[in-house]
Design an enzyme around this catalytic site. Structure first.
Site: not given
Length: 405
Positions: A101, A136, A286
């Protein structure tokens, strides 16, 4: 403004999802279809909705209609009229993508670049879906396994020793020269760029055959990394992200344990269920182990290659079964744990925007003034605005609460 807004939330049916965890939480029939993530929040891709006084609205619009009452002056002044976090229940039966991220400035740059190029927001070829970073944290609900952060080159060389294959040979050579971060980056680039090579499937099969032989012979030092590689090889045949897994630390969580994943930290969840909270973003870059869009160049631009394991959050016990999890991020904090009848009323975060989800049992929420209360059964959730003030929980069951520290 009311104290409690019952939420209707979106379930994301990604193909790696569990066929029973989220379904059972929500009291739905188990029909074999995957349910990967339950989203609770106000991200524009899938905002929660609430029906109150006969009127339906999204949480996005509820916040925008009165940001000071819903968020509180402090949160509104810091983040504008938006809920700064996104809460999820994640249930992985298969491994998620090898991903990263972006940091804030790279998220803004990538989002603006794709906007300028005219790439529609919902287009499959889009990499940056908003202009926000996405730190996260995940708290395990079941035994949970994943990959995160790069190993030191010497550790990876020990894991790759004795394996056959042209790509493995090139990765070993890259790891043996230069500073740690540079060596790791070169080896990782070799692995993720190999997905376009003509002979990658045959070469990877040769390497995995050597891994299986090593597992059969017994090797305690390499057992965990080998088991992950074989699992990934079964799920994503021909994907060289399988070999990239040897560059990453394997982590294993028991229920109640947690890890924090900072922007720029390459990772991949392997299996398990957990409560996940993040800054409100859907930016995922990704490089493999996926059927979704792969953008190797963007991932490399946004990744941190300094070897380091994922950090563990700071925890504080609120009651015998209730724990607060904090990380060095201002957008979110999380409470997870069990509520017992003998505990009476337990104080929850007392201000700001809060999302409360019952993970089991029956719970009673009450505002500090005692003017309003609500009951939550398993799978039910509410948004509690800042204007509701202090909040307590009682009853018997499991709860998670997202808030802004």
């Amino acid at each position: 403004m009311h104290s409690f807004y019952a939420l209707q939330n979106t379930v994301q049916p990604y193909d790696w999802g569990s066929t029973h965890v989220i379904q059972q939480l929500l009291g739905q029939d188990v029909d074999g279809a995957p349910a990967a993530e339950l989203w609770l929040g106000a991200h524009p891709v899938a905002p929660s909705r609430t029906v109150h006084d006969g009127s339906a609205t999204s949480l996005v619009d509820l916040v925008r209609a009165d940001p000071v009452a819903t968020l509180g002056r402090r949160v509104q002044d810091t983040y504008g009229p938006r809920l700064p976090y996104l809460l999820k229940v994640l249930a992985a039966e298969r491994a998620l993508s090898l991903q990263v991220h972006p940091r804030p400035h790279l998220a803004r740059a990538g989002f603006n670049r794709e906007n300028a190029a005219g790439v529609p927001l919902g287009a499959p070829e889009r990499s940056f879906r908003d202009d926000q970073h996405k730190p996260e944290m995940i708290v395990a609900l079941t035994p949970f396994e994943g990959l995160a952060g790069f190993r030191r080159p010497r550790q990876t060389l020990g894991l790759l020793d004795g394996l056959d294959g042209a790509l493995v040979d090139r990765m070993r050579a890259a790891l043996g020269h230069g500073r740690s971060a540079d060596a790791v980056r070169r080896a990782f680039e070799l692995a993720v760029h190999a997905r376009t090579a003509d002979d990658v499937v045959r070469d990877l099969d040769r390497t995995l055959a050597a891994v299986r032989a090593r597992v059969g012979a017994g090797s305690a030092f390499r057992a965990r990394a080998d088991a992950v590689a074989l699992r990934l090889g079964e799920q994503y045949p021909g994907d060289p992200g399988v070999l990239a897994s040897y560059l990453l630390n394997v982590f294993a969580l028991e229920p109640g344990e947690a890890v924090f994943l900072a922007p720029g930290q390459v990772h991949a969840y392997v299996r398990g269920a957990g409560v996940e909270i993040m800054a409100s973003s859907d930016n995922v870059l990704r490089a493999g182990l996926t059927h979704k869009r792969v953008d190797v160049d963007a991932l490399l631009e946004c990744s941190d290659f300094v070897p380091a394991p994922p950090p563990r959050p700071v925890t504080t016990r609120l009651a015998r079964g209730l724990t607060t999890y904090r990380v060095p991020i201002r957008e979110f904090g999380l409470v997870v744990g069990d509520v017992l009848p003998v505990d009476g009323e337990l104080a929850l975060p007392a201000e700001g925007p809060r999302v409360v989800l019952a993970l089991g049992g029956v719970l009673r929420l009450r505002t500090g003034a005692g003017l309003e209360s609500c009951t939550l059964a398993a799978g039910e959730s509410v948004f509690v605005p800042d204007a509701a003030g202090a909040l307590t929980v009682s009853g018997e069951g499991r709860v998670t609460v997202a808030y802004v520290p």
